[in-house]
Design a protein around this motif. Structure first.
Motif, PDB file in Angstrom:
ATOM      1  N   UNK A 399       0.824  -1.217   0.000  1.00  0.00           N
ATOM      2  CA  UNK A 399       0.000   0.000   0.000  1.00  0.00           C
ATOM      3  C   UNK A 399       0.854   1.262   0.000  1.00  0.00           C
ATOM      4  N   UNK A 400       2.147   1.122   0.134  1.00  0.00           N
ATOM      5  CA  UNK A 400       3.088   2.222  -0.016  1.00  0.00           C
ATOM      6  C   UNK A 400       4.426   1.578  -0.366  1.00  0.00           C
ATOM      7  N   UNK A 401       5.325   2.196  -1.008  1.00  0.00           N
ATOM      8  CA  UNK A 401       5.401   3.529  -1.546  1.00  0.00           C
ATOM      9  C   UNK A 401       4.660   3.626  -2.876  1.00  0.00           C
ATOM     10  N   UNK A 402       4.450   2.475  -3.526  1.00  0.00           N
ATOM     11  CA  UNK A 402       3.730   2.435  -4.799  1.00  0.00           C
ATOM     12  C   UNK A 402       2.751   1.274  -4.752  1.00  0.00           C
ATOM     13  N   UNK A 403       1.643   1.384  -5.518  1.00  0.00           N
ATOM     14  CA  UNK A 403       0.628   0.337  -5.543  1.00  0.00           C
ATOM     15  C   UNK A 403       0.146   0.118  -6.967  1.00  0.00           C
ATOM     16  N   UNK A 404      -0.012  -1.157  -7.362  1.00  0.00           N
ATOM     17  CA  UNK A 404      -0.399  -1.475  -8.723  1.00  0.00           C
ATOM     18  C   UNK A 404       0.813  -1.459  -9.637  1.00  0.00           C
ATOM     19  N   UNK A 405       0.604  -1.404 -10.977  1.00  0.00           N
ATOM     20  CA  UNK A 405       1.745  -1.339 -11.889  1.00  0.00           C
ATOM     21  C   UNK A 405       2.631  -0.140 -11.554  1.00  0.00           C
ATOM     22  N   UNK A 406       3.922  -0.412 -11.386  1.00  0.00           N
ATOM     23  CA  UNK A 406       4.858   0.636 -10.967  1.00  0.00           C
ATOM     24  C   UNK A 406       5.584   1.165 -12.191  1.00  0.00           C
ATOM     25  N   UNK A 407       5.272   2.390 -12.553  1.00  0.00           N
ATOM     26  CA  UNK A 407       5.912   3.047 -13.690  1.00  0.00           C
ATOM     27  C   UNK A 407       6.873   4.126 -13.220  1.00  0.00           C
ATOM     28  N   UNK A 408       6.929   5.207 -13.989  1.00  0.00           N
ATOM     29  CA  UNK A 408       7.912   6.261 -13.702  1.00  0.00           C
ATOM     30  C   UNK A 408       7.718   6.839 -12.305  1.00  0.00           C
ATOM     31  N   UNK A 409       6.488   7.246 -11.991  1.00  0.00           N
ATOM     32  CA  UNK A 409       6.263   7.923 -10.706  1.00  0.00           C
ATOM     33  C   UNK A 409       6.579   7.013  -9.527  1.00  0.00           C
ATOM     34  N   UNK A 410       6.392   5.692  -9.698  1.00  0.00           N
ATOM     35  CA  UNK A 410       6.721   4.760  -8.623  1.00  0.00           C
ATOM     36  C   UNK A 410       8.205   4.663  -8.346  1.00  0.00           C
ATOM     37  N   UNK A 411       9.017   5.150  -9.280  1.00  0.00           N
ATOM     38  CA  UNK A 411      10.476   5.140  -9.106  1.00  0.00           C
ATOM     39  C   UNK A 411      11.007   6.515  -8.731  1.00  0.00           C
ATOM     40  N   UNK A 412      10.108   7.364  -8.274  1.00  0.00           N
ATOM     41  CA  UNK A 412      10.508   8.698  -7.844  1.00  0.00           C
ATOM     42  C   UNK A 412      10.048   8.945  -6.417  1.00  0.00           C
ATOM     43  N   UNK A 413      10.512  10.029  -5.873  1.00  0.00           N
ATOM     44  CA  UNK A 413      10.105  10.465  -4.547  1.00  0.00           C
ATOM     45  C   UNK A 413       9.776  11.955  -4.626  1.00  0.00           C
ATOM     46  N   UNK A 414       9.122  12.449  -3.600  1.00  0.00           N
ATOM     47  CA  UNK A 414       8.839  13.883  -3.514  1.00  0.00           C
ATOM     48  C   UNK A 414       9.628  14.481  -2.368  1.00  0.00           C
ATOM     49  N   UNK A 415      10.303  15.580  -2.635  1.00  0.00           N
ATOM     50  CA  UNK A 415      10.953  16.301  -1.544  1.00  0.00           C
ATOM     51  C   UNK A 415      10.343  17.689  -1.453  1.00  0.00           C
ATOM     52  N   UNK A 416      10.302  18.212  -0.251  1.00  0.00           N
ATOM     53  CA  UNK A 416       9.744  19.551  -0.058  1.00  0.00           C
ATOM     54  C   UNK A 416      10.725  20.606  -0.543  1.00  0.00           C
ATOM     55  N   UNK A 417      10.177  21.626  -1.187  1.00  0.00           N
ATOM     56  CA  UNK A 417      10.974  22.796  -1.577  1.00  0.00           C
ATOM     57  C   UNK A 417      10.296  24.032  -0.987  1.00  0.00           C
ATOM     58  N   UNK A 418      11.105  24.949  -0.530  1.00  0.00           N
ATOM     59  CA  UNK A 418      10.619  26.160   0.109  1.00  0.00           C
ATOM     60  C   UNK A 418      11.230  27.367  -0.610  1.00  0.00           C
ATOM     61  N   UNK A 419      10.400  28.277  -1.077  1.00  0.00           N
ATOM     62  CA  UNK A 419      10.862  29.472  -1.781  1.00  0.00           C
ATOM     63  C   UNK A 419      10.563  30.695  -0.925  1.00  0.00           C
ATOM     64  N   UNK A 420      11.607  31.453  -0.682  1.00  0.00           N
ATOM     65  CA  UNK A 420      11.448  32.640   0.151  1.00  0.00           C
ATOM     66  C   UNK A 420      12.090  33.867  -0.450  1.00  0.00           C
ATOM     67  N   UNK A 421      11.907  34.985   0.215  1.00  0.00           N
ATOM     68  CA  UNK A 421      12.545  36.247  -0.188  1.00  0.00           C
ATOM     69  C   UNK A 421      13.184  36.904   1.010  1.00  0.00           C
ATOM     70  N   UNK A 422      13.900  36.078   1.781  1.00  0.00           N
ATOM     71  CA  UNK A 422      14.572  36.595   2.967  1.00  0.00           C
ATOM     72  C   UNK A 422      13.780  36.470   4.235  1.00  0.00           C
ATOM     73  N   UNK A 423      12.665  35.706   4.233  1.00  0.00           N
ATOM     74  CA  UNK A 423      11.840  35.552   5.458  1.00  0.00           C
ATOM     75  C   UNK A 423      12.653  34.871   6.566  1.00  0.00           C
ATOM     76  N   UNK A 424      12.373  35.295   7.786  1.00  0.00           N
ATOM     77  CA  UNK A 424      12.955  34.622   8.959  1.00  0.00           C
ATOM     78  C   UNK A 424      11.811  34.243   9.911  1.00  0.00           C
ATOM     79  N   UNK A 425      12.061  33.181  10.661  1.00  0.00           N
ATOM     80  CA  UNK A 425      11.006  32.698  11.577  1.00  0.00           C
ATOM     81  C   UNK A 425      11.063  33.490  12.866  1.00  0.00           C
ATOM     82  N   UNK A 426       9.895  33.934  13.321  1.00  0.00           N
ATOM     83  CA  UNK A 426       9.881  34.700  14.569  1.00  0.00           C
ATOM     84  C   UNK A 426       9.149  33.897  15.641  1.00  0.00           C
TER      85      UNK A 426
END
Length: 426
Positions: A399-426
């Motif tokens: 049931x994870x990471x892939x289910x059913x016929x495993x094609x291109x997307x089943x051989x990939x992963x997702x990583x988070x990307x964060x786009x900022x303009x100089x923000x800082x956490x307060x």
């Protein structure tokens, strides 16, 4: 090879694959597509030579007493090679998903957060019999920007070596590292033990073969595994249904080819249509030499079919993946009983309902717990090529990471990307 040499060989393959994965991960879509089209052309140009190498494997397998379904899986017919070539071309024509970003959303802090699709890195593929898997795995590896290490069965070693040579030629002529697709050159079983225990080089293992192989890999692997244990697929003939259509589909699902994991192994028939349906399909199965293992109710109907080869079904038959001209047949009360039977006995691979009732179809799709669920179609369609994936690396019943016929997307992963303009956490 000695045990030490096998260890050294596998370590070298792992290190080479890891280095190559960094190169192929950043290859352009155009370069990867060029490699795939070259591979398709090479398969067609070398069809006769490949069949000579394949004939050696087949002769050795027959002499060793390999069962007929396994010998059938070994064959590299012109049709099989053409399907492989078309799969490569289909993949080449598909959009490149590597680097695509999805779900980008603005947050209250000002940053934008989304996900980017990236290759897994290096996958190890362990498979038995079917040499065409060498091409399916290689082509998907190229398209998805991964490197792979392939370990085919000893029964197909000559075919696999010949195919791997063409893959590396296509890679070289396209400017990609030949180490992006490597075949384990030894048939020593110790090679498998090393391949599944190299997390420093291998990111995921994909086994395709018998239940014993997959259970061993799942038990001993030190890296994640994408697997399916077997394919006990069901076709359920509902009440109401189009009888002529149901006969045609149930015939195809079982007899179009006996050895694949997506062939139907169990036929469930609603009581309301059993008397009309079973004699029709029984006559076809009898003519094709299919043994029918029946519940008492089904047997009582089929006993009047000329030439029918009938046996009483045992409890084990409802679980069985035959990969042969054998099918289990059961009469059930209706939809609810069919769903309950499938969810209990199925290997969660592929199931199909043949029906004229839209609500029954909707319930079947929602409630059947399998990786592919079909309405009014043959289970034989459960295949990456038929699903438009270009090719498949396998059919996952996880049931994870892939289910059913495993094609291109089943051989990939997702990583988070964060786009900022100089923000800082307060």
């Amino acid at each position: 090879m000695t045990t030490l040499n096998v260890a050294e060989h596998m370590h070298a393959l792992g290190a080479q694959a890891k280095a190559a994965s960094a190169q192929v991960a950043k290859a352009s879509a155009a370069v990867k597509s060029t490699a795939l089209r070259k591979l398709a052309a090479l398969l067609r140009a070398n069809s006769d030579t490949l069949q000579v190498d394949n004939a050696k494997d087949i002769a050795r397998a027959i002499a060793a007493g390999l069962e007929a379904p396994m010998v059938d899986r070994l064959k590299l017919t012109p049709q099989v090679l053409e399907t492989c070539a078309q799969g490569c071309e289909q993949l080449a024509a598909m959009p490149d998903v590597i680097g695509e970003m999805i779900g980008m959303k603005q947050q209250p802090s000002g940053i934008r957060v989304g996900q980017m699709r990236v290759p897994l890195g290096v996958f190890g593929m362990i498979f038995e019999s079917r040499p065409n898997v060498t091409i399916e795995a290689a082509s998907l590896s190229i398209k998805s920007g991964n490197a792979c290490i392939l370990r085919g069965g000893s029964e197909a070693i000559e075919s696999n070596k010949a195919l791997a040579k063409l893959v590396q030629q296509a890679l070289s002529e396209s400017g990609l590292p030949t180490d992006a697709v490597q075949l384990v050159q030894t048939t020593d079983r110790d090679a498998v033990g090393h391949l599944i225990a190299m997390p420093e080089f291998v990111d995921v293992i994909i086994p395709r073969g018998g239940k014993g192989l997959i259970e061993r890999i799942s038990r001993d692997a030190k890296v994640p595994v994408i697997k399916h244990l077997d394919g006990n697929c069901h076709t359920y003939v509902d009440d109401p249904c189009d009888l002529d259509m149901a006969v045609r589909v149930a015939d195809n699902a079982k007899t179009q080819k006996y050895s694949p994991c997506n062939a139907s192994e169990s036929l469930l028939v609603a009581r309301g249509v059993a008397a009309a349906f079973l004699p029709k399909i029984g006559a076809i199965y009898a003519a094709k030499g299919v043994e029918m293992r029946c519940c008492p109710e089904a047997k009582a109907i089929l006993v009047h079919v000329n030439g029918a080869h009938l046996k009483d079904a045992t409890e084990q038959d409802w679980f069985e993946e035959y990969l042969a001209p054998i099918i289990s047949i059961k009469v059930v009360d209706g939809l609810e009983a069919a769903i309950a039977h499938i969810n209990h006995y199925s290997s969660h691979h592929t199931e199909s309902i043949l029906t004229r009732d839209h609500m029954h179809a909707q319930r079947f799709m929602r409630e059947v717990d399998s990786s592919s669920v079909m309405v009014n179609a043959s289970t034989r369609f459960a295949d990456g090529f038929e699903y438009g994936l270009g090719a498949e690396i396998g059919i996952s019943t996880d049931k994870f990471h892939a289910r059913g016929p495993v094609g291109i997307e089943g051989l990939t992963s997702l990583k988070y990307v964060v786009l900022g303009q100089g923000e800082i956490r307060t």
